[in-house]
Design a protein around this motif. Structure first.
Motif, PDB file in Angstrom:
ATOM      1  N   PHE A 107      70.846 -15.085  -3.798  1.00  0.00           N
ATOM      2  CA  PHE A 107      69.238 -14.881  -3.631  1.00  0.00           C
ATOM      3  C   PHE A 107      68.373 -14.866  -5.084  1.00  0.00           C
ATOM      4  CE2 PHE A 107      66.922 -10.592  -4.356  1.00  0.00           C
ATOM      5  CZ  PHE A 107      65.936 -10.863  -3.463  1.00  0.00           C
ATOM      6  N   ALA A 108      68.792 -14.272  -6.202  1.00  0.00           N
ATOM      7  CA  ALA A 108      68.279 -14.157  -7.477  1.00  0.00           C
ATOM      8  C   ALA A 108      67.712 -15.852  -7.614  1.00  0.00           C
ATOM      9  CB  ALA A 108      69.209 -14.026  -8.951  1.00  0.00           C
ATOM     10  N   ALA A 109      68.870 -16.284  -7.536  1.00  0.00           N
ATOM     11  CA  ALA A 109      68.397 -18.112  -7.746  1.00  0.00           C
ATOM     12  C   ALA A 109      66.916 -18.497  -7.174  1.00  0.00           C
ATOM     13  CB  ALA A 109      68.724 -18.989  -7.874  1.00  0.00           C
ATOM     14  N   LYS A 110      67.052 -18.046  -5.814  1.00  0.00           N
ATOM     15  CA  LYS A 110      65.965 -18.314  -4.431  1.00  0.00           C
ATOM     16  C   LYS A 110      64.648 -17.876  -4.951  1.00  0.00           C
ATOM     17  CE  LYS A 110      66.322 -16.391  -0.424  1.00  0.00           C
ATOM     18  NZ  LYS A 110      66.432 -16.829   1.190  1.00  0.00           N
ATOM     19  N   MET A 111      64.860 -16.121  -5.304  1.00  0.00           N
ATOM     20  CA  MET A 111      63.319 -15.799  -5.579  1.00  0.00           C
ATOM     21  C   MET A 111      62.740 -16.472  -7.310  1.00  0.00           C
ATOM     22  SD  MET A 111      63.358 -13.539  -3.138  1.00  0.00           S
ATOM     23  CE  MET A 111      63.961 -14.713  -2.018  1.00  0.00           C
ATOM     24  N   LEU A 112      63.164 -16.607  -8.143  1.00  0.00           N
ATOM     25  CA  LEU A 112      62.974 -16.802  -9.472  1.00  0.00           C
ATOM     26  C   LEU A 112      62.388 -18.351  -9.115  1.00  0.00           C
ATOM     27  CD1 LEU A 112      65.569 -15.783 -11.414  1.00  0.00           C
ATOM     28  CD2 LEU A 112      62.904 -15.275 -11.687  1.00  0.00           C
ATOM     29  N   ARG A 113      62.510 -19.032  -8.297  1.00  0.00           N
ATOM     30  CA  ARG A 113      62.656 -20.210  -7.823  1.00  0.00           C
ATOM     31  C   ARG A 113      61.060 -21.217  -6.885  1.00  0.00           C
ATOM     32  NH1 ARG A 113      63.188 -23.863  -3.508  1.00  0.00           N
ATOM     33  NH2 ARG A 113      64.802 -22.448  -2.322  1.00  0.00           N
ATOM     34  N   THR A 114      60.659 -19.459  -6.268  1.00  0.00           N
ATOM     35  CA  THR A 114      60.236 -19.092  -4.876  1.00  0.00           C
ATOM     36  C   THR A 114      58.745 -18.683  -5.538  1.00  0.00           C
ATOM     37  OG1 THR A 114      60.845 -17.756  -3.951  1.00  0.00           O
ATOM     38  CG2 THR A 114      60.916 -20.048  -3.582  1.00  0.00           C
ATOM     39  N   THR A 115      58.173 -17.739  -6.688  1.00  0.00           N
ATOM     40  CA  THR A 115      57.492 -16.873  -7.306  1.00  0.00           C
ATOM     41  C   THR A 115      57.383 -16.769  -8.823  1.00  0.00           C
ATOM     42  OG1 THR A 115      58.732 -15.247  -5.840  1.00  0.00           O
ATOM     43  CG2 THR A 115      57.324 -14.057  -7.299  1.00  0.00           C
ATOM     44  N   MET A 116      56.206 -16.809  -9.160  1.00  0.00           N
ATOM     45  CA  MET A 116      55.873 -16.844 -10.541  1.00  0.00           C
ATOM     46  C   MET A 116      55.371 -15.453 -10.771  1.00  0.00           C
ATOM     47  SD  MET A 116      51.812 -18.266 -11.163  1.00  0.00           S
ATOM     48  CE  MET A 116      52.076 -20.205 -10.163  1.00  0.00           C
ATOM     49  N   ASP A 117      55.215 -15.083 -12.235  1.00  0.00           N
ATOM     50  CA  ASP A 117      55.126 -13.725 -12.426  1.00  0.00           C
ATOM     51  C   ASP A 117      54.137 -14.215 -13.530  1.00  0.00           C
ATOM     52  OD1 ASP A 117      56.607 -11.910 -11.412  1.00  0.00           O
ATOM     53  OD2 ASP A 117      57.469 -12.093 -13.904  1.00  0.00           O
ATOM     54  N   VAL A 118      52.319 -13.150 -13.673  1.00  0.00           N
ATOM     55  CA  VAL A 118      51.304 -13.682 -13.368  1.00  0.00           C
ATOM     56  C   VAL A 118      50.982 -12.245 -15.299  1.00  0.00           C
ATOM     57  CG1 VAL A 118      48.622 -13.272 -13.562  1.00  0.00           C
ATOM     58  CG2 VAL A 118      49.709 -14.428 -11.552  1.00  0.00           C
ATOM     59  N   ASP A 119      51.273 -12.562 -16.349  1.00  0.00           N
ATOM     60  CA  ASP A 119      50.577 -12.255 -17.135  1.00  0.00           C
ATOM     61  C   ASP A 119      49.367 -11.233 -17.795  1.00  0.00           C
ATOM     62  OD1 ASP A 119      52.240 -11.217 -19.634  1.00  0.00           O
ATOM     63  OD2 ASP A 119      51.600 -13.139 -21.065  1.00  0.00           O
ATOM     64  N   GLY A 140      50.638  -3.547 -11.325  1.00  0.00           N
ATOM     65  CA  GLY A 140      51.412  -4.298 -11.935  1.00  0.00           C
ATOM     66  C   GLY A 140      52.129  -4.853 -11.071  1.00  0.00           C
ATOM     67  N   LEU A 141      51.686  -5.509  -9.833  1.00  0.00           N
ATOM     68  CA  LEU A 141      52.221  -7.031  -9.093  1.00  0.00           C
ATOM     69  C   LEU A 141      51.960  -7.944  -9.304  1.00  0.00           C
ATOM     70  CD1 LEU A 141      51.492  -4.487  -5.461  1.00  0.00           C
ATOM     71  CD2 LEU A 141      53.830  -5.315  -6.915  1.00  0.00           C
ATOM     72  N   GLN A 142      51.384  -7.918 -10.608  1.00  0.00           N
ATOM     73  CA  GLN A 142      51.279  -9.448 -10.960  1.00  0.00           C
ATOM     74  C   GLN A 142      52.445 -10.052 -11.661  1.00  0.00           C
ATOM     75  OE1 GLN A 142      50.093  -6.404 -12.544  1.00  0.00           O
ATOM     76  NE2 GLN A 142      50.251  -6.721 -14.831  1.00  0.00           N
ATOM     77  N   TYR A 143      53.668  -8.658 -11.662  1.00  0.00           N
ATOM     78  CA  TYR A 143      54.886 -10.068 -11.977  1.00  0.00           C
ATOM     79  C   TYR A 143      55.668  -9.777 -10.679  1.00  0.00           C
ATOM     80  CZ  TYR A 143      53.564  -7.989 -16.632  1.00  0.00           C
ATOM     81  OH  TYR A 143      53.077  -8.354 -17.732  1.00  0.00           O
ATOM     82  N   GLN A 144      55.363 -10.137 -10.046  1.00  0.00           N
ATOM     83  CA  GLN A 144      56.301 -10.917  -8.531  1.00  0.00           C
ATOM     84  C   GLN A 144      57.323 -10.981  -8.485  1.00  0.00           C
ATOM     85  OE1 GLN A 144      54.755 -10.422  -4.896  1.00  0.00           O
ATOM     86  NE2 GLN A 144      53.877  -8.869  -5.787  1.00  0.00           N
ATOM     87  N   ALA A 145      57.486 -11.552  -9.635  1.00  0.00           N
ATOM     88  CA  ALA A 145      58.917 -12.224  -9.229  1.00  0.00           C
ATOM     89  C   ALA A 145      59.995 -11.356  -9.911  1.00  0.00           C
ATOM     90  CB  ALA A 145      58.985 -13.262 -10.936  1.00  0.00           C
ATOM     91  N   VAL A 146      59.187 -10.549 -10.480  1.00  0.00           N
ATOM     92  CA  VAL A 146      60.789  -9.140 -10.780  1.00  0.00           C
ATOM     93  C   VAL A 146      60.360  -7.848  -9.908  1.00  0.00           C
ATOM     94  CG1 VAL A 146      61.317  -7.102 -12.236  1.00  0.00           C
ATOM     95  CG2 VAL A 146      59.854  -9.156 -13.537  1.00  0.00           C
ATOM     96  N   HIS A 147      59.732  -8.799  -8.950  1.00  0.00           N
ATOM     97  CA  HIS A 147      59.776  -7.475  -7.614  1.00  0.00           C
ATOM     98  C   HIS A 147      60.145  -7.720  -6.404  1.00  0.00           C
ATOM     99  CE1 HIS A 147      58.153  -5.314  -4.464  1.00  0.00           C
ATOM    100  NE2 HIS A 147      57.356  -6.291  -4.113  1.00  0.00           N
ATOM    101  N   HIS A 148      60.355  -8.966  -6.711  1.00  0.00           N
ATOM    102  CA  HIS A 148      61.259  -9.643  -5.157  1.00  0.00           C
ATOM    103  C   HIS A 148      62.620 -10.121  -6.277  1.00  0.00           C
ATOM    104  CE1 HIS A 148      58.604 -12.584  -2.600  1.00  0.00           C
ATOM    105  NE2 HIS A 148      57.450 -11.676  -3.115  1.00  0.00           N
ATOM    106  N   PRO A 152      63.085  -5.338  -5.020  1.00  0.00           N
ATOM    107  CA  PRO A 152      61.575  -5.092  -3.977  1.00  0.00           C
ATOM    108  C   PRO A 152      61.601  -3.484  -4.100  1.00  0.00           C
ATOM    109  CG  PRO A 152      63.142  -6.317  -2.930  1.00  0.00           C
ATOM    110  CD  PRO A 152      63.987  -6.293  -3.753  1.00  0.00           C
ATOM    111  N   ARG A 153      62.839  -2.580  -4.926  1.00  0.00           N
ATOM    112  CA  ARG A 153      62.605  -1.397  -4.436  1.00  0.00           C
ATOM    113  C   ARG A 153      63.095  -0.709  -6.169  1.00  0.00           C
ATOM    114  NH1 ARG A 153      66.495   1.188  -3.470  1.00  0.00           N
ATOM    115  NH2 ARG A 153      65.719   3.213  -2.222  1.00  0.00           N
ATOM    116  N   LEU A 154      62.371  -1.291  -6.389  1.00  0.00           N
ATOM    117  CA  LEU A 154      62.044  -0.982  -7.560  1.00  0.00           C
ATOM    118  C   LEU A 154      60.616  -0.555  -8.164  1.00  0.00           C
ATOM    119  CD1 LEU A 154      63.892  -2.609 -11.393  1.00  0.00           C
ATOM    120  CD2 LEU A 154      61.131  -1.385 -11.490  1.00  0.00           C
ATOM    121  N   PRO A 155      60.155   1.018  -8.650  1.00  0.00           N
ATOM    122  CA  PRO A 155      58.405   1.188  -8.931  1.00  0.00           C
ATOM    123  C   PRO A 155      58.097   0.211  -9.287  1.00  0.00           C
ATOM    124  CG  PRO A 155      60.348   3.366  -8.997  1.00  0.00           C
ATOM    125  CD  PRO A 155      61.387   2.003  -8.970  1.00  0.00           C
ATOM    126  N   ARG A 156      57.019  -0.246  -8.912  1.00  0.00           N
ATOM    127  CA  ARG A 156      55.579  -0.780  -9.790  1.00  0.00           C
ATOM    128  C   ARG A 156      55.054  -0.579 -10.868  1.00  0.00           C
ATOM    129  NH1 ARG A 156      50.139   0.857  -8.735  1.00  0.00           N
ATOM    130  NH2 ARG A 156      50.632   2.168  -6.765  1.00  0.00           N
TER     131      ARG A 156
END
Length: 522
Positions: free
Chosen positions: A418-430, A441-449, A452-456
């Protein structure tokens, strides 16, 4: 259980063993029989009678069937779900027919961590030609559909090692209290919401000039743009941790104030989190005829979410040929499309959790917003007010698509961690911390993916820990600044658009050849 307490399931599985043994062959037989089954913690669960009752939507649970979804269930649900409720549907222990652990030392490749850097681009540098070129090269290198370095690395990595490291990371986040909601951050955001709606109403109701009304429309757009972030949190049960309460909070924000269905969003978004960037399954990248981020959409693929074929017709060929030019223009109409999707969901879907409440909420929205429009002096100004307030929410749609449109759309099978798939398909924006309010705070979409339940509001604090995790297991962490990220997405859209142009040239060439052959035949 307090939000900052580490759940027992992160450290060990304590559930009792079931006496039934289900082999891989038997598991496949259940699937062929039409049973809704999945694997969680080496146990098989049959949820035929639960599908329609799933709070996160039937589509989300359908996308998880027929495979091991341990990490998906853990990260998408509160502990009481996977520690107690899920056991009601257990039918036996899963016993694979063949277990073949893979070790990096068994392979012939020798790729070191130095060959797999964390991909970043600094904000201060802006979008330079070199930074953009490097970003595109990195993406082509690691997202190629051929057997490239990244594909080899994925084969070399032991999936169990990645899963174990991912769960240790999650446990560390719990220990640090990062799963605990900071309500003071919401109090500060509420002040911002009140300021925007006050300015909007002040300019709209007390204005005398056209620019006053347009300023009111602009502040209304900013109000809606910011509120969406809290509705997003409610949809992920990040606010109180109780789905019933968070759902009502989300409905009040999304339906009553924004005129959009929270139920539709949850049904759509939960699927997106499970099958991220999968052309056939992820509705968040299925935007035919306007966008196609992979040439797979040229093949009239079947959408398992919309239950229909996504036809690559003449309209698709036209829009996609120019999609990199039309990207921002099309996204500026995104809010209108969200109304359409909301009504389609509420009026046609069979299993809607709070249909009546949401319909009342959306009706309330159109009453209050329509009443506000009625105070404007002319129809021209009313239409302009609607267009400005709706279209200026487009930065939100840019942000949503930015994190995925430029990323991999490969399907690497059910065994990809699961972690490999999320990091492969999602980009974070700095971006600088002072700009977090704009991105929510949702520019960190890779972390969010990943969580998902971690507070924004805590996503930024997790970035160093996720980067360390990626270095440890050899996965890539894609992070670019906002301008470079936009360049990557536009580059992806252009590469697909160029393929449409090539197809059109081939079609014209074939037509000429056919015409010449027909003429010679006569």
């Amino acid at each position: 259980m307090p939000p900052n307490t580490v759940p027992d399931r992160l450290l060990s599985s304590t559930s009792a063993r079931s006496p039934s043994i289900i082999t891989s062959e038997k598991f496949q037989e259940l699937i062929k029989q039409g049973d809704s089954v999945f694997i969680y913690e080496q146990k098989v669960y049959k949820v035929n009678n639960f599908m329609a009752k799933h709070p996160g939507g039937e589509a989300a649970i359908k996308s998880a069937l027929g495979r091991d979804v341990t990490d998906e269930i853990r990260t998408m649900h509160p502990p009481q779900v996977y520690e107690k409720m899920i056991n009601l549907y257990c039918i036996g222990d899963y016993m694979p027919d063949v277990i073949r652990p893979v070790s990096i030392t068994q392979q012939h490749t020798h790729i070191t961590k130095a060959d797999k850097p964390v991909l970043t681009a600094t904000w201060e540098g802006g979008l330079t030609v070199q930074a953009f070129d490097d970003a595109i090269k990195d993406l082509h290198k690691h997202h190629s559909h051929d057997l490239t370095t990244d594909a080899v690395v994925q084969k070399d990595l032991n999936g169990d090692q990645i899963r174990e490291a991912y769960r240790k990371l999650e446990a560390e986040l719990y220990e640090r209290g990062l799963f605990k909601c900071n309500y003071w951050k919401y109090a500060r955001e509420c002040c911002r919401y009140i300021l925007f709606i006050f300015l909007s109403l002040w300019f709209t109701l007390r204005g005398t000039e056209t620019w006053h009304y347009m300023a009111g429309a602009a502040f209304m757009a900013m109000f809606w743009h910011q509120l969406v972030f809290t509705a997003h949190d409610a949809g992920h049960n990040e606010i109180t941790g109780r789905s019933e309460i968070d759902h009502v909070i989300g409905v009040i924000i999304a339906d009553f104030i924004g005129g959009l269905s929270l139920g539709w969003w949850k049904d759509n978004h939960n699927v997106h989190h499970i099958v991220t960037n999968h052309p056939e399954h992820d509705p968040d990248i299925q935007h035919i005829p306007f966008f196609a981020i992979t040439t797979k959409f040229f093949n009239d693929i079947y959408s398992t979410y919309y239950n229909r074929i996504l036809k690559f017709d003449a309209a698709s060929r036209f829009f996609i040929k120019y999609q990199h030019y039309l990207y921002y223009l099309v996204l500026s109409f995104g809010r209108f499309n969200l109304h359409r999707l909301s009504f389609t969901y509420l009026l046609t879907c069979k299993n809607v959790r709070t249909r009546t409440l949401e319909l009342v909420g959306i009706t309330f929205f159109f009453v209050w917003f329509g009443s506000l429009l009625s105070t404007l002096p002319s129809w021209n100004i009313r239409i302009a007010y609607v267009m400005v307030s709706y279209m200026l929410t487009f930065p939100l749609h840019v942000q949503i698509t930015l994190s995925h449109f430029g990323m991999s759309t490969e399907d690497r099978g059910p065994n990809e961690p699961f972690a490999a798939k999320m990091l492969r398909t999602t980009m974070d924006v700095d971006c600088p911390e002072w700009l977090d309010w704009f991105h929510g705070g949702l520019q960190y979409q890779a972390v969010h993916h990943l969580f998902p339940r971690l507070p924004r509001h805590n996503l930024r604090q997790c970035v160093p820990l996720v980067r360390e995790f990626c270095n440890q297991v050899g996965l890539h962490y894609y992070m670019y600044n906002f301008s470079t990220g936009n360049g990557v997405v536009l580059g992806t859209l252009k590469s697909v658009a160029d393929q449409v142009g090539l197809m059109n040239q081939v079609a014209k060439s074939n037509a000429k050849i056919w015409a010449n052959e027909k003429e010679h035949a006569h």
